[in-house]
Write an enzyme that holds these catalytic residues in place. Structure first.
Site, PDB file in Angstrom:
ATOM      1  N   HIS A 181      -3.473   7.251   2.378  1.00  8.97           N
ATOM      2  CA  HIS A 181      -3.839   5.932   1.865  1.00  8.97           C
ATOM      3  C   HIS A 181      -5.229   5.587   2.398  1.00  8.97           C
ATOM      4  O   HIS A 181      -5.533   5.853   3.568  1.00  8.97           O
ATOM      5  CB  HIS A 181      -2.802   4.906   2.331  1.00  8.97           C
ATOM      6  CG  HIS A 181      -3.213   3.492   2.037  1.00  8.97           C
ATOM      7  ND1 HIS A 181      -3.632   3.088   0.787  1.00  8.97           N
ATOM      8  CD2 HIS A 181      -3.287   2.397   2.837  1.00  8.97           C
ATOM      9  CE1 HIS A 181      -3.941   1.806   0.827  1.00  8.97           C
ATOM     10  NE2 HIS A 181      -3.748   1.364   2.058  1.00  8.97           N
ATOM     11  N   ASN A 213     -10.033  -0.081  -0.695  1.00  9.68           N
ATOM     12  CA  ASN A 213      -8.565   0.002  -0.630  1.00  9.68           C
ATOM     13  C   ASN A 213      -7.982  -0.569  -1.928  1.00  9.68           C
ATOM     14  O   ASN A 213      -7.995  -1.783  -2.134  1.00  9.68           O
ATOM     15  CB  ASN A 213      -8.093  -0.800   0.595  1.00  9.68           C
ATOM     16  CG  ASN A 213      -6.588  -0.770   0.783  1.00  9.68           C
ATOM     17  OD1 ASN A 213      -5.846  -0.346  -0.108  1.00  9.68           O
ATOM     18  ND2 ASN A 213      -6.130  -1.233   1.927  1.00  9.68           N
ATOM     19  N   CYS A 232       0.807  -1.226   0.000  1.00  6.57           N
ATOM     20  CA  CYS A 232       0.000   0.000   0.000  1.00  6.57           C
ATOM     21  C   CYS A 232       0.838   1.273   0.000  1.00  6.57           C
ATOM     22  O   CYS A 232       0.318   2.358  -0.239  1.00  6.57           O
ATOM     23  CB  CYS A 232      -0.952   0.002   1.190  1.00  6.57           C
ATOM     24  SG  CYS A 232      -2.155  -1.330   1.075  1.00  6.57           S
TER      25      CYS A 232
HETATM   26  O1  UT7 Z   1      -3.908  -1.118   3.577  1.00  9.15           O
HETATM   27  C1  UT7 Z   1      -2.840  -1.702   4.217  1.00  9.15           C
HETATM   28  C2  UT7 Z   1      -2.927  -1.710   5.690  1.00  9.15           C
HETATM   29  N1  UT7 Z   1      -4.165  -2.264   6.129  1.00  9.15           N
HETATM   30  C3  UT7 Z   1      -4.878  -1.628   7.022  1.00  9.15           C
HETATM   31  O2  UT7 Z   1      -4.541  -0.550   7.433  1.00  9.15           O
HETATM   32  C4  UT7 Z   1      -6.111  -2.342   7.561  1.00  9.15           C
HETATM   33  C5  UT7 Z   1      -6.108  -2.311   9.075  1.00  9.15           C
HETATM   34  N2  UT7 Z   1      -7.197  -3.052   9.662  1.00  9.15           N
HETATM   35  C6  UT7 Z   1      -8.502  -2.691   9.583  1.00  9.15           C
HETATM   36  O3  UT7 Z   1      -8.840  -1.770   8.859  1.00  9.15           O
HETATM   37  C7  UT7 Z   1      -9.497  -3.402  10.436  1.00  9.15           C
HETATM   38  O4  UT7 Z   1      -8.814  -4.204  11.371  1.00  9.15           O
HETATM   39  C8  UT7 Z   1     -10.507  -4.283   9.659  1.00  9.15           C
HETATM   40  C9  UT7 Z   1     -11.467  -3.407   8.884  1.00  9.15           C
HETATM   41  C10 UT7 Z   1      -9.770  -5.211   8.722  1.00  9.15           C
HETATM   42  C11 UT7 Z   1     -11.349  -5.105  10.639  1.00  9.15           C
HETATM   43  O5  UT7 Z   1     -11.981  -4.269  11.570  1.00  9.15           O
HETATM   44  P1  UT7 Z   1     -11.830  -4.552  13.125  1.00  9.15           P
HETATM   45  O6  UT7 Z   1     -12.633  -3.524  13.820  1.00  9.15           O
HETATM   46  O7  UT7 Z   1     -10.371  -4.613  13.465  1.00  9.15           O
HETATM   47  O8  UT7 Z   1     -12.523  -5.945  13.276  1.00  9.15           O
HETATM   48  P2  UT7 Z   1     -11.920  -7.310  13.827  1.00  9.15           P
HETATM   49  O9  UT7 Z   1     -11.017  -7.935  12.829  1.00  9.15           O
HETATM   50  O10 UT7 Z   1     -11.405  -7.076  15.227  1.00  9.15           O
HETATM   51  O11 UT7 Z   1     -13.232  -8.186  13.935  1.00  9.15           O
HETATM   52  C12 UT7 Z   1     -14.306  -7.841  14.844  1.00  9.15           C
HETATM   53  C13 UT7 Z   1     -15.403  -8.882  14.678  1.00  9.15           C
HETATM   54  C14 UT7 Z   1     -14.884 -10.320  14.740  1.00  9.15           C
HETATM   55  O12 UT7 Z   1     -15.874 -11.120  15.401  1.00  9.15           O
HETATM   56  P3  UT7 Z   1     -15.696 -11.509  16.950  1.00  9.15           P
HETATM   57  O13 UT7 Z   1     -14.396 -12.240  17.030  1.00  9.15           O
HETATM   58  O14 UT7 Z   1     -15.662 -10.201  17.685  1.00  9.15           O
HETATM   59  O15 UT7 Z   1     -16.897 -12.334  17.212  1.00  9.15           O
HETATM   60  C15 UT7 Z   1     -14.800 -10.726  13.285  1.00  9.15           C
HETATM   61  O16 UT7 Z   1     -14.935 -12.119  13.110  1.00  9.15           O
HETATM   62  O17 UT7 Z   1     -16.027  -8.751  13.395  1.00  9.15           O
HETATM   63  C16 UT7 Z   1     -15.976  -9.991  12.687  1.00  9.15           C
HETATM   64  N3  UT7 Z   1     -15.811  -9.741  11.268  1.00  9.15           N
HETATM   65  C17 UT7 Z   1     -16.837  -9.437  10.456  1.00  9.15           C
HETATM   66  N4  UT7 Z   1     -18.148  -9.331  10.671  1.00  9.15           N
HETATM   67  C18 UT7 Z   1     -18.928  -8.990   9.626  1.00  9.15           C
HETATM   68  C19 UT7 Z   1     -14.662  -9.701  10.549  1.00  9.15           C
HETATM   69  N5  UT7 Z   1     -14.928  -9.387   9.273  1.00  9.15           N
HETATM   70  C20 UT7 Z   1     -16.258  -9.223   9.198  1.00  9.15           C
HETATM   71  C21 UT7 Z   1     -17.127  -8.882   8.142  1.00  9.15           C
HETATM   72  N6  UT7 Z   1     -18.448  -8.774   8.395  1.00  9.15           N
HETATM   73  N7  UT7 Z   1     -16.677  -8.638   6.888  1.00  9.15           N
END
Ligand code: UT7
Length: 328
Positions: free
Chosen positions: A255, A285, A115
């Site tokens: 980004h 993204n 990225c």
């Molecule tokens: O571009 C290069 C660098 N990348 C980034 O900067 C991305 C950085 N990361 C992020 O933007 C975020 O971490 C994400 C958008 C990828 C995820 O958001 P989050 O708030 O960190 O969610 P999480 O991974 O902690 O997941 C929270 C919950 C989980 O369920 P439990 O364990 O709390 O029951 C996931 O299983 O949300 C669940 N989950 C989803 N639910 C509905 C994960 N993906 C999804 C989804 N839809 N697509």
């Protein structure tokens, strides 16, 4: 005599026509529009419809940039492409773009920085201009993330989209163009955001072709913590280094990985939201494509002399910021 800078003198972007909305993704994986919008800010993204390649988009970028600047592609000295999804492992997508766009006097290469691909290519292109060796260098950031994302993995498929954009760099001795940059890398973060299979360490074979490691893997929460801290820190660092306050900065070009990361960076820089380029809701993204796609969309609002801070964080880990003065 004033120092020779590398200034952006034209910009163009291309996104595929096909829209993949959050509603579409609800039919493919266990997710919903409310979750995606609240966690990322993304409403839809563009993806290629089969057949369209990165070199197709990149060559359109080159041709349009030349048209806008009133020059022939034969005048381009060099094309550098920041991407992790080039047409092939080799030859480079740069070589193919040179051929397809008619920039047959140019040489170039692809650069892999996930990225941060565009800011890495921008700073690389800057060196060739400042050295006085070349007069017209095109730097491109683009990715076809739909080619490496699994549409069975809700952790990643909701985030990424396809897109490509680029800028022309030319010498400037009016004090405009790229003024400063801070680029960083930390390979110890490699396993947190990776397409593990497909390189020489783990070639794709009949046993792993459908394995999750053959597609993009991201440990979202951990990457988020690194991204939110490092993108804000490096943006604050470049401002301090150049004695810039929030009032001095006209635009943050971040980004587009997550709206929450963008907001945190803008807050740290003391910027009001009207100074922040955000199009994540439309394109998601696009990896290397995000920053030049913003420049392309905001081109008509930019004024000569505007102070821009570009900031990125990505796989590797790679991150950094660029301070530039808009030149037209
Ligand atoms: O571009 C290069 C660098 N990348 C980034 O900067 C991305 C950085 N990361 C992020 O933007 C975020 O971490 C994400 C958008 C990828 C995820 O958001 P989050 O708030 O960190 O969610 P999480 O991974 O902690 O997941 C929270 C919950 C989980 O369920 P439990 O364990 O709390 O029951 C996931 O299983 O949300 C669940 N989950 C989803 N639910 C509905 C994960 N993906 C999804 C989804 N839809 N697509």
């Amino acid at each position: 005599m004033k120092k020779l800078n590398a200034a952006i003198t034209a910009v163009h972007g291309v996104v595929p026509e096909k829209v993949l909305s959050n509603k579409d993704l609800e039919q493919m994986v266990d997710t919903n529009d409310e979750w995606i919008v609240s966690r990322t800010g993304i409403k839809e993204r563009r993806i290629v419809n089969g057949g369209e390649t990165l070199s197709d988009m990149g060559s359109e970028v080159v041709k349009e940039i030349c048209k806008k600047r009133g020059i022939s592609p034969l005048e381009i000295d060099m094309i550098i492409v920041g991407t992790v999804t080039g047409d092939h492992r080799f030859p480079s997508t740069s070589n193919i773009i040179c051929d397809k766009s008619g920039a047959t006097n140019a040489w170039g290469f692809d650069l892999s920085a996930a990225c941060s691909g565009f800011i890495y290519t921008l700073v690389t292109g800057q060196q060739f201009i400042e050295a006085g060796k070349y007069k017209k260098v095109i730097v491109i950031g683009g990715d076809i993330m739909s080619s490496i994302v699994s549409y069975k993995d809700r952790n990643t498929c909701i985030i990424f989209g396809d897109g490509c954009a680029g800028v022309l760099l030319e010498p400037n001795n009016e004090g405009l163009g790229v003024i400063d940059s801070i680029l960083k890398a930390d390979g110890s973060g490699r396993d947190l955001l990776i397409q593990k299979n497909g390189g020489s360490a783990f070639p794709i074979n009949k046993n792993n072709v459908e394995h999750p490691d053959t597609f993009v893997y991201q440990e979202g929460r951990s990457v988020f913590k690194f991204a939110v801290t490092n993108m804000a820190d490096v943006s604050a660092e470049i401002m301090k280094k150049n004695s810039l306050s929030g009032d001095d900065v006209d635009w943050l070009v971040p980004h587009q990985a997550n709206l929450r990361i963008i907001d945190a960076t803008a807050n740290r820089m003391n910027l009001t939201s009207d100074k922040v380029m955000i199009n994540i809701e439309k394109y998601g993204n696009t990896t290397s494509g995000t920053i030049p796609l913003c420049l392309w969309e905001w081109e008509s609002k930019l004024k000569k002399g505007d102070n821009l801070i570009l900031a990125a964080f990505g796989g590797g880990f790679t991150w950094g910021s660029v301070y530039l003065k808009w030149a037209y």
